[in-house]
Design a protein around this motif. Structure first.
Motif, short mmCIF file in Angstrom:
data_model
loop_
_atom_site.label_atom_id
_atom_site.label_comp_id
_atom_site.label_asym_id
_atom_site.label_seq_id
_atom_site.Cartn_x
_atom_site.Cartn_y
_atom_site.Cartn_z
N ARG A 162 0.82 -1.21 0.00
CA ARG A 162 0.00 0.00 0.00
C ARG A 162 0.86 1.27 0.00
O ARG A 162 0.53 2.24 -0.66
N PHE A 163 1.96 1.24 0.75
CA PHE A 163 2.88 2.38 0.78
C PHE A 163 3.38 2.68 -0.63
O PHE A 163 3.51 3.83 -1.03
N ARG A 164 3.65 1.63 -1.39
CA ARG A 164 4.17 1.77 -2.77
C ARG A 164 3.07 2.04 -3.79
O ARG A 164 3.36 2.20 -4.97
N GLY A 165 1.80 2.08 -3.34
CA GLY A 165 0.70 2.34 -4.27
C GLY A 165 0.40 1.17 -5.17
O GLY A 165 -0.11 1.34 -6.28
N GLN A 166 0.68 -0.04 -4.70
CA GLN A 166 0.52 -1.25 -5.52
C GLN A 166 -0.66 -2.10 -5.07
O GLN A 166 -0.76 -3.26 -5.47
N GLU A 167 -1.55 -1.54 -4.27
CA GLU A 167 -2.73 -2.27 -3.80
C GLU A 167 -3.82 -2.19 -4.86
O GLU A 167 -3.79 -1.31 -5.73
N VAL A 168 -4.77 -3.11 -4.79
CA VAL A 168 -5.90 -3.07 -5.73
C VAL A 168 -6.64 -1.74 -5.54
O VAL A 168 -6.70 -1.22 -4.43
N PRO A 169 -7.18 -1.17 -6.62
CA PRO A 169 -7.85 0.13 -6.52
C PRO A 169 -8.94 0.14 -5.45
O PRO A 169 -9.69 -0.82 -5.30
#
Length: 177
Positions: A74-81
């Motif tokens: 999530r920190f890296r912005g790689q979580e599902v929208p």
């Protein structure tokens, strides 16, 4: 020294994880350290969650980043929208804070509950000392760092012990006949 004010950034991995983070916050508070945690908000903050996070980060002397695989993603912005937007936002703000400080800051502190999560420390935080909170000694090391009382007090620098150095002789030539 001023009293630390700690913002705790974490992902809502599970109910057990959320309770562990709350337990960390409560332990710090019991030990005299003010904490800012989303769980203390009744409902939603009047200013909304994004501004609440921004204001909390601004008010904090230190930010504890509780690193897990989910937190990293999530920190890296790689979580599902649509999922984990809080850590995504905090990750962007923390990264920007480090960028603005030219990576010279000890404000952001990685914290692990399990040493196996070390690979999940986000890259911008890897230059910092991290703390594994799996024992009283681990907690005490973090607490001491927050209060700037860790490490060993250096001894007094004594006088230098100078000794005379041998001297050379100038080059000389025999007089010519």
């Amino acid at each position: 020294m001023s009293t630390p004010n700690i913002f705790i950034s974490y992902s809502h991995d599970s109910d057990e994880h959320r309770e562990r983070v709350l337990g960390l916050s409560e332990r710090l508070r019991a030990d005299g350290v003010a904490t800012i945690l989303d769980r203390y908000v009744n409902g939603s903050p009047p200013e909304g969650w994004p501004r609440w996070m921004l204001n909390g980060l601004d008010a904090a002397t230190h930010v504890l980043c509780v690193c897990t695989e989910t937190y990293y993603r999530r920190f890296r912005g790689q979580e599902v929208p649509g999922k984990g937007k809080g850590v995504d936002w905090e990750g962007a703000l923390i990264t920007q804070g480090l960028y603005d400080a030219r990576s010279v800051s000890n404000q952001f502190i990685p914290v692990l509950f399990d040493r196996a999560d070390e690979p999940h420390i986000p890259e911008p935080l890897r230059a910092q000392t991290f703390y594994v909170l799996d024992s009283e000694a681990g907690y005490q090391a973090l607490y001491d760092a927050l209060l700037n009382q860790s490490g060993v007090e250096p001894g007094t620098v004594g006088a230098l012990k100078r000794k005379p150095r041998p001297t050379g002789r100038p080059l000389s030539f025999d007089p010519s006949p």
